[in-house]
Motif scaffolding. Structure first.
Motif, PDB file in Angstrom:
ATOM      1  N   ALA A  75       0.828  -1.209   0.000  1.00  0.00           N
ATOM      2  CA  ALA A  75       0.000   0.000   0.000  1.00  0.00           C
ATOM      3  C   ALA A  75       0.862   1.259   0.000  1.00  0.00           C
ATOM      4  CB  ALA A  75      -0.920  -0.001   1.208  1.00  0.00           C
ATOM      5  N   ASP A  76       0.402   2.282  -0.720  1.00  0.00           N
ATOM      6  CA  ASP A  76       1.064   3.583  -0.753  1.00  0.00           C
ATOM      7  C   ASP A  76       0.616   4.377   0.467  1.00  0.00           C
ATOM      8  OD1 ASP A  76       2.301   5.968  -1.370  1.00  0.00           O
ATOM      9  OD2 ASP A  76       0.813   6.550  -2.883  1.00  0.00           O
ATOM     10  N   ILE A  77       1.303   4.190   1.575  1.00  0.00           N
ATOM     11  CA  ILE A  77       0.919   4.835   2.824  1.00  0.00           C
ATOM     12  C   ILE A  77       2.166   5.116   3.628  1.00  0.00           C
ATOM     13  CG2 ILE A  77       0.560   2.619   4.001  1.00  0.00           C
ATOM     14  CD1 ILE A  77      -1.759   3.946   5.531  1.00  0.00           C
ATOM     15  N   GLU A  78       2.211   6.270   4.311  1.00  0.00           N
ATOM     16  CA  GLU A  78       3.383   6.671   5.088  1.00  0.00           C
ATOM     17  C   GLU A  78       2.939   7.268   6.415  1.00  0.00           C
ATOM     18  OE1 GLU A  78       5.710   9.456   2.882  1.00  0.00           O
ATOM     19  OE2 GLU A  78       6.206   8.032   1.272  1.00  0.00           O
ATOM     20  N   VAL A  79       3.832   7.233   7.392  1.00  0.00           N
ATOM     21  CA  VAL A  79       3.602   7.936   8.647  1.00  0.00           C
ATOM     22  C   VAL A  79       3.413   9.419   8.347  1.00  0.00           C
ATOM     23  CG1 VAL A  79       4.655   8.635  10.834  1.00  0.00           C
ATOM     24  CG2 VAL A  79       4.865   6.266  10.033  1.00  0.00           C
ATOM     25  N   GLY A  80       2.408  10.018   8.961  1.00  0.00           N
ATOM     26  CA  GLY A  80       2.107  11.423   8.712  1.00  0.00           C
ATOM     27  C   GLY A  80       1.026  11.642   7.678  1.00  0.00           C
ATOM     28  N   ASP A  81       0.638  10.599   6.947  1.00  0.00           N
ATOM     29  CA  ASP A  81      -0.486  10.726   6.017  1.00  0.00           C
ATOM     30  C   ASP A  81      -1.768  11.009   6.799  1.00  0.00           C
ATOM     31  OD1 ASP A  81       1.265  10.138   3.999  1.00  0.00           O
ATOM     32  OD2 ASP A  81       0.289   8.268   3.378  1.00  0.00           O
ATOM     33  N   MET A  82      -2.669  11.735   6.154  1.00  0.00           N
ATOM     34  CA  MET A  82      -3.975  12.050   6.739  1.00  0.00           C
ATOM     35  C   MET A  82      -5.028  11.172   6.066  1.00  0.00           C
ATOM     36  SD  MET A  82      -3.437  16.175   6.549  1.00  0.00           S
ATOM     37  CE  MET A  82      -5.041  16.637   7.170  1.00  0.00           C
ATOM     38  N   ILE A  83      -5.872  10.545   6.877  1.00  0.00           N
ATOM     39  CA  ILE A  83      -6.930   9.695   6.328  1.00  0.00           C
ATOM     40  C   ILE A  83      -8.261  10.131   6.929  1.00  0.00           C
ATOM     41  CG2 ILE A  83      -7.793   7.345   6.049  1.00  0.00           C
ATOM     42  CD1 ILE A  83      -4.973   6.329   6.333  1.00  0.00           C
ATOM     43  N   ALA A  84      -9.259  10.268   6.061  1.00  0.00           N
ATOM     44  CA  ALA A  84     -10.610  10.590   6.496  1.00  0.00           C
ATOM     45  C   ALA A  84     -11.421   9.304   6.572  1.00  0.00           C
ATOM     46  CB  ALA A  84     -11.261  11.563   5.528  1.00  0.00           C
ATOM     47  N   PHE A  85     -12.170   9.150   7.652  1.00  0.00           N
ATOM     48  CA  PHE A  85     -12.968   7.945   7.876  1.00  0.00           C
ATOM     49  C   PHE A  85     -14.452   8.299   7.930  1.00  0.00           C
ATOM     50  CE2 PHE A  85      -8.799   6.965   9.428  1.00  0.00           C
ATOM     51  CZ  PHE A  85      -8.607   5.622   9.121  1.00  0.00           C
ATOM     52  N   ASP A  86     -15.245   7.572   7.157  1.00  0.00           N
ATOM     53  CA  ASP A  86     -16.693   7.637   7.301  1.00  0.00           C
ATOM     54  C   ASP A  86     -17.091   6.839   8.533  1.00  0.00           C
ATOM     55  OD1 ASP A  86     -17.447   9.163   5.005  1.00  0.00           O
ATOM     56  OD2 ASP A  86     -17.041   7.409   3.744  1.00  0.00           O
ATOM     57  N   ILE A  87     -18.259   7.172   9.091  1.00  0.00           N
ATOM     58  CA  ILE A  87     -18.686   6.500  10.317  1.00  0.00           C
ATOM     59  C   ILE A  87     -20.071   5.886  10.147  1.00  0.00           C
ATOM     60  CG2 ILE A  87     -17.227   7.859  11.864  1.00  0.00           C
ATOM     61  CD1 ILE A  87     -20.918   8.662  11.640  1.00  0.00           C
ATOM     62  N   SER A  88     -20.380   4.973  11.057  1.00  0.00           N
ATOM     63  CA  SER A  88     -21.730   4.432  11.173  1.00  0.00           C
ATOM     64  C   SER A  88     -22.260   4.823  12.543  1.00  0.00           C
ATOM     65  CB  SER A  88     -21.712   2.908  11.031  1.00  0.00           C
ATOM     66  OG  SER A  88     -23.015   2.374  11.173  1.00  0.00           O
ATOM     67  N   HIS A  89     -23.493   5.313  12.590  1.00  0.00           N
ATOM     68  CA  HIS A  89     -24.169   5.780  13.798  1.00  0.00           C
ATOM     69  C   HIS A  89     -23.598   7.122  14.254  1.00  0.00           C
ATOM     70  CE1 HIS A  89     -26.236   4.601  17.839  1.00  0.00           C
ATOM     71  NE2 HIS A  89     -26.765   5.675  17.257  1.00  0.00           N
ATOM     72  N   PRO A  90     -24.072   8.210  13.644  1.00  0.00           N
ATOM     73  CA  PRO A  90     -23.537   9.541  13.961  1.00  0.00           C
ATOM     74  C   PRO A  90     -23.763   9.972  15.398  1.00  0.00           C
ATOM     75  CG  PRO A  90     -25.451   9.704  12.504  1.00  0.00           C
ATOM     76  CD  PRO A  90     -25.057   8.269  12.543  1.00  0.00           C
ATOM     77  N   CYS A  91     -24.872   9.541  16.032  1.00  0.00           N
ATOM     78  CA  CYS A  91     -25.163   9.966  17.407  1.00  0.00           C
ATOM     79  C   CYS A  91     -23.982   9.704  18.333  1.00  0.00           C
ATOM     80  CB  CYS A  91     -26.398   9.245  17.941  1.00  0.00           C
ATOM     81  SG  CYS A  91     -27.864   9.368  16.920  1.00  0.00           S
TER      82      CYS A  91
END
Length: 430
Positions: A388-404
């Motif tokens: 995988a093309d991934i390094e320390v310091g990379d920023m990742i956005a995560f979608d969530i389930s159950h916003p409450c």
């Protein structure tokens, strides 16, 4: 009681997920002048992020949906507990705000909300005192639920002594569910108890929560029963409000509730109020699945174009890649819901590579095999392909389930525009 303008509240520099706050106070709604940009690393991660264009889309979509059925919307505020978002919902056309507790009701009132449906029983002296104080404002309209003679008697005695009148809704329930009367005998006894306390308790309508049921046929049967009960009580002259309220609908079955109740609403028999709350941010888990089912069964929703969009994400850094196939991400159970599925990686950005070029975060395809498989308090384990093309310091956005259960982990949430510029900070009050 003095009404507080939460939009005039200031950014708390001690909250997580913010940028540098100057010595002078900055209002939540005035965060744009700080010129924070998420991709420029002007914000400490992890951070909870709302996308302004998607929030506005969701607000308008749901308001359009209920309008097409001729019913009203009182979105459940427990999802966000953010008076700034309550105001957006009201400004978009909502009839009122639904809440679950006396404390939540007071927060909404102090944020300028003048109509609250508390979809719960009001129990306990201090809780009654809190609501009684709010009812000293003649412009504040409040409803709560009753499902027992004891509950009615306790409310009746308290509000009789205080000289105020309380509007209540008769709550109907199902065997094995949570609150709500289970049979006609109990229902009649509760209605009669309300009659005895008519100097302090006013029966304003009927309420139910259908989300406890799993099958559409069961939901429709329950809704039709509620409609029949409401019509019987209208015919018997039991309601002190005209038209009587009839309220239901969580975030999973709101289309079915609209279908079943719309006829009575259009005939002016009742005022129908729906209460979905999670639509404001939606998600990629339980509510995405619920919305998919709604689009399958409901022609009105299908005709409305682009449906609800996930508008809440959690951004975090890659902290470590200790072995092939595994990355450790800097967020955990203290930052995001995990009860309905782990957060899902959605966007990937590398400041050292992408910032100078102005590149937008790239979308992470499910086929790339990135997946959270474990969470601890402050760490998340991300499974990745060995190459995988991934390094320390990379920023990742995560979608969530159950916003409450993600909102309740954040005192302040960033609102960003499509360029990831922070336009506002949203305060929560859980």
């Amino acid at each position: 009681m003095k009404v507080t303008n939460y939009q005039g509240a200031t950014i708390d520099p001690n909250s997580k997920g913010l940028g540098n706050v100057p010595g002078t106070s900055v209002q939540l709604a005035d965060a744009a002048r700080l010129e924070w940009n998420l991709l420029n690393e002007d914000v400490s991660l992890p951070a909870a992020v709302l996308y302004s264009d998607r929030v506005e889309h969701n607000l308008k979509w749901m308001q359009d949906f209920v309008t097409r059925y001729g019913v009203k919307l009182a979105p459940h505020g427990k999802t966000t507990m953010a008076p700034q978002l309550f105001r957006r919902q009201i400004d978009t056309g909502a009839w009122g705000i639904t809440l679950a507790t006396a404390h939540q009701t007071r927060i909404a009132y102090r944020g300028g909300i003048t109509r609250v449906l508390m979809a719960n029983q009001l129990v306990g002296r201090h809780n009654m005192m809190m609501i009684g104080e709010l009812l000293s404002d003649p412009d504040f309209e409040f409803f709560c639920l009753v499902d027992s003679v004891q509950g009615v008697e306790q409310l009746g005695e308290f509000f009789r002594a205080s000289g105020r009148k309380l509007q209540v809704l008769l709550e109907l329930g199902v065997p094995g569910g949570r609150t709500g009367v289970r049979d006609a005998q109990t229902r009649d006894a509760v209605v009669e108890a309300i009659r005895r306390y008519r100097d302090s308790i006013k029966l304003a309508g009927v309420e139910l929560y259908e989300g406890i049921l799993k099958e559409e046929s069961e939901v429709r049967a329950f809704l039709r029963e509620a409609l029949d009960v409401t019509k019987e009580l209208i015919a018997a002259g039991r309601f002190a409000r005209a038209p009587a309220l009839l309220s239901g609908a969580g975030s999973a079955w709101y289309d079915v509730v609209a279908e079943e109740f719309a006829g009575a609403s259009k005939a002016d028999v009742v005022e129908v109020v729906l209460r979905p709350g999670c639509y404001v941010t939606h998600d990629v888990g339980v509510y995405k699945e619920a919305q998919s089912q709604i689009l399958t069964r409901n022609p009105v929703a299908r005709e409305m174009g682009v449906a609800l969009l996930p508008a809440l994400q959690l951004w975090a850094y890659v902290q470590s890649i200790p072995e092939p196939g595994r990355a450790i991400i800097g967020f955990g159970k203290r930052d995001a819901a995990y009860d309905a599925g782990f957060p899902e990686p959605s966007r990937h950005y590398r400041p050292s590579r992408d910032c100078a070029s102005g590149a937008a975060p790239r979308e992470i395809a499910a086929s790339e095999g990135w997946q959270i498989f474990q969470m601890m308090d402050q760490h998340a384990y991300l499974q990745i392909p060995a190459d995988a093309d991934i390094e320390v310091g990379d920023m990742i956005a995560f979608d969530i389930s159950h916003p409450c259960l993600t909102f309740d982990k954040w005192r302040q949430v960033l609102m960003v525009d499509p360029s990831y510029q922070v336009t506002e900070v949203i305060g929560t009050y859980f």
